[in-house]
Write a protein that holds these residues in place. Structure first.
Motif, PDB file in Angstrom:
ATOM      1  N   LEU A 164     -20.084  55.694 -57.070  1.00 22.75           N
ATOM      2  CA  LEU A 164     -18.963  55.439 -55.929  1.00 22.75           C
ATOM      3  C   LEU A 164     -19.565  54.056 -55.191  1.00 22.75           C
ATOM      4  O   LEU A 164     -20.770  53.695 -55.254  1.00 22.75           O
ATOM      5  CB  LEU A 164     -19.403  56.629 -54.851  1.00 22.75           C
ATOM      6  CG  LEU A 164     -19.153  58.029 -55.104  1.00 22.75           C
ATOM      7  CD1 LEU A 164     -19.335  59.065 -54.218  1.00 22.75           C
ATOM      8  CD2 LEU A 164     -17.715  58.304 -56.019  1.00 22.75           C
ATOM      9  N   LEU A 165     -18.707  53.403 -54.505  1.00 24.91           N
ATOM     10  CA  LEU A 165     -18.659  52.118 -54.005  1.00 24.91           C
ATOM     11  C   LEU A 165     -18.296  52.154 -52.588  1.00 24.91           C
ATOM     12  O   LEU A 165     -17.125  52.611 -52.211  1.00 24.91           O
ATOM     13  CB  LEU A 165     -18.015  51.076 -54.795  1.00 24.91           C
ATOM     14  CG  LEU A 165     -18.179  49.594 -54.506  1.00 24.91           C
ATOM     15  CD1 LEU A 165     -18.053  48.897 -55.929  1.00 24.91           C
ATOM     16  CD2 LEU A 165     -16.801  49.240 -53.812  1.00 24.91           C
ATOM     17  N   THR A 166     -19.065  51.405 -51.500  1.00 26.77           N
ATOM     18  CA  THR A 166     -18.405  51.447 -49.994  1.00 26.77           C
ATOM     19  C   THR A 166     -18.004  49.905 -50.001  1.00 26.77           C
ATOM     20  O   THR A 166     -18.112  49.057 -50.613  1.00 26.77           O
ATOM     21  CB  THR A 166     -19.561  51.595 -49.130  1.00 26.77           C
ATOM     22  OG1 THR A 166     -20.564  50.461 -49.396  1.00 26.77           O
ATOM     23  CG2 THR A 166     -20.315  52.951 -49.548  1.00 26.77           C
ATOM     24  N   LYS A 167     -17.018  49.770 -48.954  1.00 24.13           N
ATOM     25  CA  LYS A 167     -16.258  48.688 -48.634  1.00 24.13           C
ATOM     26  C   LYS A 167     -15.682  48.178 -49.733  1.00 24.13           C
ATOM     27  O   LYS A 167     -14.695  48.774 -50.457  1.00 24.13           O
ATOM     28  CB  LYS A 167     -17.439  47.920 -48.141  1.00 24.13           C
ATOM     29  CG  LYS A 167     -17.916  48.397 -46.731  1.00 24.13           C
ATOM     30  CD  LYS A 167     -19.153  47.495 -46.127  1.00 24.13           C
ATOM     31  CE  LYS A 167     -19.864  48.001 -45.199  1.00 24.13           C
ATOM     32  NZ  LYS A 167     -21.085  47.274 -44.645  1.00 24.13           N
ATOM     33  N   THR A 168     -15.513  46.812 -49.911  1.00 29.03           N
ATOM     34  CA  THR A 168     -15.263  46.088 -50.915  1.00 29.03           C
ATOM     35  C   THR A 168     -16.292  44.993 -51.564  1.00 29.03           C
ATOM     36  O   THR A 168     -16.989  44.951 -50.956  1.00 29.03           O
ATOM     37  CB  THR A 168     -13.661  45.163 -50.419  1.00 29.03           C
ATOM     38  OG1 THR A 168     -14.128  44.271 -49.437  1.00 29.03           O
ATOM     39  CG2 THR A 168     -12.735  46.097 -50.029  1.00 29.03           C
TER      40      THR A 168
END
Length: 338
Positions: A164-168
């Motif tokens: 999972l990856l937060t923001k951009t």
């Protein structure tokens, strides 16, 4: 290119294979209290101390001459927080070009003070000097954090974990380019309004809040903050540290509009651009919704961009339905314009 063994190093991080040969073989005396030592993808060390665990990190700011005080505190705090420890104490060495005026130094230390105060960090010492041969200020930060809980590391990922990856991605690099290459970007037709938006990404660089929140959650096995080499290098580091394979879905990786415009204008790859501000999480599939729910109150965007696999399946980037090898990024896109 840039391996450093037969030729000199290129600007940026020293290649992983060189670290294995020339750095990790020279580590002084062994100490049984060291829980986490140096390694690929490990941004912090952890040491047992009188019933608590101290976490240490060090990072310089060399990619920009502007806002280096804020950058230094936030980048070091990010490394501490991704272990689950709370950042507590900060020191730095500030090297200034000969002839630098006092007001320039005061601006750096003001940023350090304000950023540290916002994050609850004490500035406990350091060193400052005017150094021959420099054309810009250089700051090298050192930070210590503390925890009584588990210590997370990029090496704790498990096969099957969702990434999972937060923001951009590319937030830090975008903000730096919008400041340091503003004249070039305007000449190429990028409007001031977009540059102003891009510069505001500077305020998204900290991942301390979301890292400390998610580190406590069941099923979160590893956290990592991608910096130099962008999100692709961070993903490769996660897989390398864990000794696993990885499958990354390029089209699912979120890129902010301002990042996209600036990178297209300058011919850069946003997936290989400095990405402080983004947090990577390796999460048990059944716990993905719990992580999403926990992050809702922070209003942080969360995107699934890949999965960890067994090592024998390889490290793969899926782009436009084509599978290609995912390798360590040899040089951050920012440095191509240096």
């Amino acid at each position: 290119m840039g391996s450093g063994r037969q030729t000199g190093f290129v600007m940026g991080k020293i290649p992983p294979e060189t670290l294995l040969r020339a750095v990790y073989t020279n580590l002084g005396k062994r100490d049984k209290r060291v829980l986490v030592g140096p390694g690929i993808g490990r941004d912090s060390a952890a040491v047992k101390q009188d019933g608590t665990i101290l976490v240490f990190t060090a990072d310089p700011i060399t990619g920009t001459p502007s806002h280096i005080g804020q950058h230094s505190v936030e980048i070091n705090a990010n490394d501490i927080a991704t272990t689950g420890a709370r950042p507590k104490w900060y020191m730095c060495t500030i090297l200034l070009p000969v002839g630098t005026r006092e007001d320039s130094l005061r601006e750096i230390t003001r940023e350090i003070h304000e950023t540290a105060k916002r994050l609850g960090i004490a500035v406990v010492g350091g060193h400052t000097e005017a150094t021959p041969g420099l054309d810009r200020p250089i700051i090298s930060g050192f930070m210590v954090g503390e925890t009584r809980g588990r210590v997370l590391s990029a090496e704790n990922g498990r096969p099957g974990d969702r990434i999972l990856l937060t923001k951009t991605v590319g937030l830090e690099g975008t903000a730096i380019l919008a400041r340091d290459k503003a004249a070039l970007l305007k000449k190429k037709g990028v409007p001031e309004g977009l540059l102003k938006l891009a510069r505001s990404y500077q305020e998204q660089i900290s991942v301390v809040e979301e890292a400390l929140l998610t580190a406590k959650l069941k099923g979160v096995h590893a956290l990592h903050d991608p910096t130099e080499g962008g999100v692709l290098n961070g993903l490769w580091e996660m897989a390398e540290a864990s000794g696993l394979g990885i499958e990354v879905w390029a089209e699912k990786i979120p890129v902010a509009p301002a990042t996209n415009v600036i990178c297209l204008t300058l011919g850069l790859d946003p997936l290989k651009l400095m990405s402080s501000g983004t947090l990577l999480l390796a999460v048990e599939p059944s716990r993905r919704s719990a992580v999403q729910k926990a992050l809702q109150k922070t209003h942080v965007r969360l995107t699934e961009v890949g999965r960890l696999t067994s090592r024998n399946t390889g490290r793969v980037l899926v782009k436009h339905e084509r599978r290609q090898s995912l390798r360590a990024v040899s040089q951050d896109e920012l440095y191509k314009l240096a």
